[in-house]
Design an enzyme around this catalytic site. Structure first.
Site, PDB file in Angstrom:
ATOM      1  N   TYR A 169       0.840  -1.191   0.000  1.00 52.61           N
ATOM      2  CA  TYR A 169       0.000   0.000   0.000  1.00 52.61           C
ATOM      3  C   TYR A 169       0.877   1.243   0.000  1.00 52.61           C
ATOM      4  O   TYR A 169       1.830   1.342   0.752  1.00 52.61           O
ATOM      5  CB  TYR A 169      -0.892   0.015   1.248  1.00 52.61           C
ATOM      6  CG  TYR A 169      -1.889   1.140   1.204  1.00 52.61           C
ATOM      7  CD1 TYR A 169      -3.115   0.965   0.567  1.00 52.61           C
ATOM      8  CD2 TYR A 169      -1.593   2.379   1.746  1.00 52.61           C
ATOM      9  CE1 TYR A 169      -4.019   2.002   0.487  1.00 52.61           C
ATOM     10  CE2 TYR A 169      -2.489   3.426   1.672  1.00 52.61           C
ATOM     11  CZ  TYR A 169      -3.699   3.226   1.045  1.00 52.61           C
ATOM     12  OH  TYR A 169      -4.593   4.263   0.947  1.00 52.61           O
ATOM     13  N   ARG A 215      -4.264   8.980  -8.454  1.00 52.46           N
ATOM     14  CA  ARG A 215      -3.656   7.738  -8.010  1.00 52.46           C
ATOM     15  C   ARG A 215      -4.612   6.614  -8.381  1.00 52.46           C
ATOM     16  O   ARG A 215      -5.758   6.862  -8.733  1.00 52.46           O
ATOM     17  CB  ARG A 215      -3.400   7.744  -6.502  1.00 52.46           C
ATOM     18  CG  ARG A 215      -4.651   7.766  -5.661  1.00 52.46           C
ATOM     19  CD  ARG A 215      -4.314   7.799  -4.187  1.00 52.46           C
ATOM     20  NE  ARG A 215      -3.773   6.524  -3.732  1.00 52.46           N
ATOM     21  CZ  ARG A 215      -4.488   5.585  -3.116  1.00 52.46           C
ATOM     22  NH1 ARG A 215      -5.775   5.770  -2.872  1.00 52.46           N
ATOM     23  NH2 ARG A 215      -3.943   4.460  -2.726  1.00 52.46           N
ATOM     24  N   ASN A 233      -6.221   2.718  -7.196  1.00 55.21           N
ATOM     25  CA  ASN A 233      -6.418   1.807  -6.084  1.00 55.21           C
ATOM     26  C   ASN A 233      -7.089   0.580  -6.697  1.00 55.21           C
ATOM     27  O   ASN A 233      -7.632   0.655  -7.789  1.00 55.21           O
ATOM     28  CB  ASN A 233      -7.317   2.476  -5.042  1.00 55.21           C
ATOM     29  CG  ASN A 233      -7.282   1.740  -3.721  1.00 55.21           C
ATOM     30  OD1 ASN A 233      -6.436   0.864  -3.503  1.00 55.21           O
ATOM     31  ND2 ASN A 233      -8.204   2.090  -2.847  1.00 55.21           N
ATOM     32  N   GLU A 293      -9.726   1.467  -9.376  1.00 53.02           N
ATOM     33  CA  GLU A 293     -10.275   2.813  -9.241  1.00 53.02           C
ATOM     34  C   GLU A 293      -9.224   3.815  -9.685  1.00 53.02           C
ATOM     35  O   GLU A 293      -8.121   3.827  -9.166  1.00 53.02           O
ATOM     36  CB  GLU A 293     -10.600   3.120  -7.775  1.00 53.02           C
ATOM     37  CG  GLU A 293     -11.710   2.293  -7.211  1.00 53.02           C
ATOM     38  CD  GLU A 293     -11.872   2.543  -5.712  1.00 53.02           C
ATOM     39  OE1 GLU A 293     -11.077   3.333  -5.146  1.00 53.02           O
ATOM     40  OE2 GLU A 293     -12.772   1.941  -5.132  1.00 53.02           O
ATOM     41  N   LYS A 341      -9.377  -5.680   1.350  1.00 55.94           N
ATOM     42  CA  LYS A 341      -9.806  -5.576  -0.032  1.00 55.94           C
ATOM     43  C   LYS A 341     -10.946  -6.539  -0.354  1.00 55.94           C
ATOM     44  O   LYS A 341     -11.333  -6.684  -1.513  1.00 55.94           O
ATOM     45  CB  LYS A 341      -8.618  -5.770  -0.962  1.00 55.94           C
ATOM     46  CG  LYS A 341      -7.637  -4.589  -0.837  1.00 55.94           C
ATOM     47  CD  LYS A 341      -6.611  -4.531  -1.913  1.00 55.94           C
ATOM     48  CE  LYS A 341      -5.746  -3.274  -1.809  1.00 55.94           C
ATOM     49  NZ  LYS A 341      -6.401  -2.059  -2.318  1.00 55.94           N
TER      50      LYS A 341
END
Ligand code: FES
Lengths: 317, 346
Positions: B37, B223, B225, B265, B317
Site C-alpha cells: 500500500y 492515483r 487503487n 479505481e 480488499k
C-alpha cells in the site's frame, strides 16, 4: 508549476505609497476564476534575476476578465515592491502563478469579522464579493493611519454599505480589538490581515477571550530574512548552492536552476518544507508553519523565509 | 471521434462486457510481483492517446450504461446524493469542471456554449440539451451537482477545506466498493480513511492530507487503487449488502475466469476555483480474469501479487471469501518466468 502570462492594462496611484494594478491574460482569454482571499505569485525580472512576490487578488471573484492587485512600496524593500512601483506600467508583460487560497472564508461560520490594517485590506476586497454573493453575515473593520492612506474606501462603501467600519488612526485612535471581539456571537470567525503587530495582537486577544484557534484566521506575507551566507548541499540533486546574504534559500536554489516546490513564499503554507539531514550550525526559523516541537527537533526547514547560522547544511532535495 | 456505447447491465443478468480495445486500455495496477500500500500520487497530466489517462475525465464504451445504472440506484435510494447547504459554490464549480472537460475532450459528443452566465449544454450520448443560467439553480431541472453527476462516470466526492482538514460535504456515490456517502458525509479526511490497515501508523495519511491541503488549481493529481469482486456489480455499497453479499461465495475454480473481476479505481483530485473545495473522482474500471488473461503477463503477475499479499490487506480488499478459487484459476497460467517491471499489457 503552471503559470499565467498576463499584461498590465492599468496602473493607478490609489493612496500614499499604494498602486493598483489591473492585468489581463496576454492572449486575451479569460483568466481562471478564484475564491475570495486568494493570492498570486508575481515573477519579476530584476536585473536579470527572477524575484517573486505574493500579492492578494482583490477584484470581484465573479469577474474572470481581469485580475487586480495592490502593492505598497515597502521602505525596506528587497526590490519587489520598488520594481512594481517604478518599472511596471500599462503594457508590461508579467508572469504570475495560478491563484492559490491560504486565506479562504470558513463556510460554516455564523458570522465573519474581517479586520484589515492598511494594505492588508486587499484580500478582503475579494472575500467580500464572495460573502455578498452567498449572503453570509459579516462586518469589515478597516484601520489605517490617515485619510491619505485609505485605499479603496469608496469601493468598500459601495460593496459593504453599513457593514463597513473605518478607523483613521489620527482621528478615531486605534481600533479596539478586545471590544470588537468580545461582543460577537458564538460561531463567529475572525480574519485579520495587516502589519505583524496588529495580527499578533489580535491573535493574542482572541485566544485570551477563549476563541477557538480554528475560528481565527490570519494572513501575513513574510519577507525572507537576510543573514550571513552559507552553503546548502542538495542530496538528491547532487549539487551545492551558496546562499548569499540578500537571497532566501529558496531564491538561491532557484537561481541555481533547482526546481524547488513553493506556494506562498511567505512561510505560511508549508509547501516548500525540506528535510535537514545535517547542519554544522543552527537553523534560524522565520516561518509561521512549523510547530515548536518541530523547531526543537531541527529536522525541517522552510527555505522560502528561513535560513541558518552555519557554514554548511545538507538537505534532502 | 464517434463512440460506440455498450448496451449492458451491472445487476441482474450482468451483461457488462469489455471490448478487446477496452481490455487493452485497462489501467492494470501491478508494476511488480509484490504489492504494498502506498500513496502513489502523481500529477494528473494528459497520458498516452487512447489510454484512460488521455483526458482529465475519461469517457468510454460503458458511459451510457453506467449513467443508466446510476439513475436506477438514485431512483431506489436518493440518499446516495448528499449536498450540504454550504457547498453550493462547489456544486457549480463541479458542473463547470465536468462540462468544460467533457466538451473539450469529446467535442463530437458533448458541446458547451458559454455566453456570460447563459450556458447551453448538449450531451448527445444521453440525448440531453439544456439552456441555463450559471449560478441560478432555478434554471436547471435539479441542483447543479446532481444534474451533472448523472452525466458522468464514476463516483464523486467534493471536500470542503477548513480547520486544516478536508470534509466530505458533497457527493454522489452510486457505484462504490463497500462504503457509502450517506455514512461518510461530513467526515474528515482522516476519519474517512481510518479503516485502511497498516496505513495510519505509517504516517501516510498525515502526509497525504498535507499534500492535498496544498493542491493547486490547474494542477490536478491522481492515483489508482484496486480491489476484486465477484460479478461486475457497480453498486456494492454497505446499504445493499444483503443483495450482493452472497455473490462472494459463488466463485469456484471453474467459473472464476468469467465471474471474478479485477476492479481498479482511478482517483483524481481537482482543486475547484470558486469554492476552494477539492473534487475527488473515483472512476471504476472492471475486467474479468478471463479478459485480463488475454495478456499473459497480467495474469502471471496477478497470481504473484495475490499469493504474496498480506492477509490483513487481503481482508481489507474483500478478497478472503474467493481468494482460493481465484488462485486455483490463475495458477496454471503462471509459468514462473521473470517479469520485468511495468504495468503494460505485453
Ligand atoms: S512556500 Fe509557503 S511556507 Fe514556504
Amino acid at each position: 508549476m503552471s503559470a499565467l502570462k498576463v499584461k498590465v492594462t492599468a496602473v493607478e496611484q490609489v493612496a500614499e505609497q499604494i498602486k493598483h494594478f489591473t492585468m489581463v491574460a496576454e492572449d486575451g482569454s479569460p483568466l481562471p476564476y478564484f475564491s475570495g482571499g486568494s493570492h498570486v505569485v508575481v515573477s519579476m525580472d530584476i536585473d536579470g534575476r527572477t524575484h517573486r512576490n505574493a500579492y492578494s487578488l482583490m477584484g470581484p471573484t465573479n469577474d474572470n476578465s481581469a485580475y487586480q492587485i495592490a502593492v505598497r512600496k515597502q521602505e525596506k524593500s528587497r526590490g519587489g515592491s520598488v520594481f512594481m512601483h517604478e518599472k511596471v506600467e500599462p503594457g508590461t508583460l508579467l508572469e504570475i502563478s495560478m491563484p492559490t487560497n491560504l486565506f479562504s472564508i470558513h463556510r460554516l461560520a455564523k458570522k465573519h469579522i474581517l479586520v484589515a490594517g492598511g494594505i492588508g485590506i486587499t484580500p478582503f476586497l475579494s472575500q467580500i464579493t464572495d460573502l455578498n454573493r452567498i449572503g453570509h453575515d459579516y462586518e469589515l473593520h478597516y484601520a489605517y493611519r490617515s485619510a491619505e492612506h485609505a485605499a479603496f474606501r469608496e469601493e468598500i462603501e459601495k460593496l459593504c454599505g453599513d457593514k463597513a467600519f473605518f478607523y483613521p488612526e489620527n482621528e478615531t485612535g486605534r481600533l479596539n480589538v478586545t471590544e470588537l471581539l468580545s461582543k460577537q456571537p458564538l460561531g463567529s470567525h475572525v480574519y485579520v490581515c495587516g502589519p505583524d503587530p496588529m495580527v499578533n495582537g489580535l491573535e493574542l486577544i482572541a485566544s485570551e477571550l477563549g476563541w477557538p484557534e480554528t475560528s481565527v484566521h490570519s494572513e501575513k506575507f513574510l519577507a525572507p530574512a537576510s543573514g550571513a551566507p552559507f552553503t546548502v548541499s542538495l542530496l538528491q540533486s547532487n549539487t551545492e548552492v551558496v546562499v548569499p546574504s540578500d537571497l532566501s534559500m529558496l531564491e538561491a536554489m532557484e537561481e541555481a536552476g533547482i526546481d524547488a516546490p513553493y506556494m506562498c513564499r511567505g512561510g505560511a503554507c508549508g509547501r516548500c518544507e525540506v528535510e535537514v539531514v545535517e547542519c554544522d550550525g543552527e537553523l534560524v526559523h522565520h516561518d509561521e508553519y512549523l510547530s515548536d516541537a518541530e523547531r526543537v527537533a531541527a529536522k525541517k526547514i522552510l527555505p522560502c523565509v528561513s535560513r541558518a547560522n552555519c557554514s554548511r547544511m545538507v538537505i534532502n532535495l | 471521434m464517434n463512440m460506440a456505447f455498450n448496451e449492458e447491465t451491472f445487476r441482474g443478468d450482468f451483461t457488462f462486457r469489455n471490448s478487446p480495445e477496452s481490455v487493452r486500455r485497462f489501467p492494470y495496477p501491478f508494476e511488480e510481483d509484490e504489492y504494498m500500500y502506498s500513496v502513489n500520487i502523481e500529477q494528473h497530466t494528459s497520458g498516452e492517446p487512447g489510454s484512460v489517462f488521455e483526458h482529465p475525465i475519461d469517457v468510454d464504451e460503458h458511459y451510457v450504461a453506467e449513467c443508466k445504472e446510476r439513475a436506477i440506484v438514485l431512483s431506489e435510494d436518493h440518499t446516495r446524493c448528499v449536498a450540504l447547504p454550504h457547498m453550493m459554490d462547489a456544486q457549480w464549480d463541479t458542473l463547470e469542471l465536468v462540462m468544460t472537460s467533457l466538451s473539450e475532450s469529446y467535442p463530437s459528443e458533448f458541446q458547451l456554449t458559454i455566453d456570460g452566465d447563459n450556458w447551453h449544454w448538449v450531451n448527445k450520448p444521453l440525448g440531453i440539451e439544456d439552456h441555463f443560467v450559471f449560478g441560478d439553480v432555478s434554471t436547471l431541472p435539479m441542483e447543479p451537482f446532481e444534474y451533472v453527476m448523472r452525466q458522468v462516470q464514476g463516483d464523486w466526492v467534493v471536500m470542503d477545506q477548513r480547520d486544516n482538514d478536508l470534509y466530505a460535504d458533497l457527493g454522489m456515490v452510486t457505484g462504490q466498493a463497500d462504503w457509502s456517502v450517506a455514512f461518510d458525509a461530513g467526515m474528515s479526511f482522516k476519519e474517512w480513511h481510518a479503516p485502511v490497515p497498516h496505513a495510519p501508523e505509517m504516517g501516510i495519511f498525515d502526509r497525504a492530507l498535507k499534500y492535498l491541503l496544498h493542491l493547486q488549481y490547474g494542477s490536478p493529481v491522481r492515483r489508482t487503487n484496486w480491489r476484486m469482486c465477484v460479478n461486475p456489480r457497480l453498486d456494492t455499497s454497505s446499504e445493499t449488502y444483503d443483495v450482493w453479499g452472497t455473490d462472494n461465495v459463488s466463485a469456484t475454480k471453474e467459473n472464476a475466469g468469467d465471474k471474478v473481476f479485477l476492479r481498479v479505481e482511478l482517483q483524481a483530485l481537482f482543486r475547484l476555483p470558486r469554492s476552494n473545495a477539492i473534487a475527488f473522482s473515483i472512476r471504476t474500471y472492471m475486467v474479468s480474469l478471463a479478459d485480463l488473461a488475454t495478456y499473459p503477463r497480467w495474469a502471471k503477475r496477478l497470481n504473484r501479487v495475490l499469493r504474496s499479499l498480506h492477509p490483513d490487506l487481503a481482508e481489507y480488499k474483500g478478497l478472503n471469501s474467493f481468494k482460493q478459487p481465484v488462485l486455483d484459476w490463475l495458477e496454471p497460467l503462471d509459468d514462473g518466468a521473470f517479469l520485468e517491471k511495468g504495468v503494460h499489457p505485453e
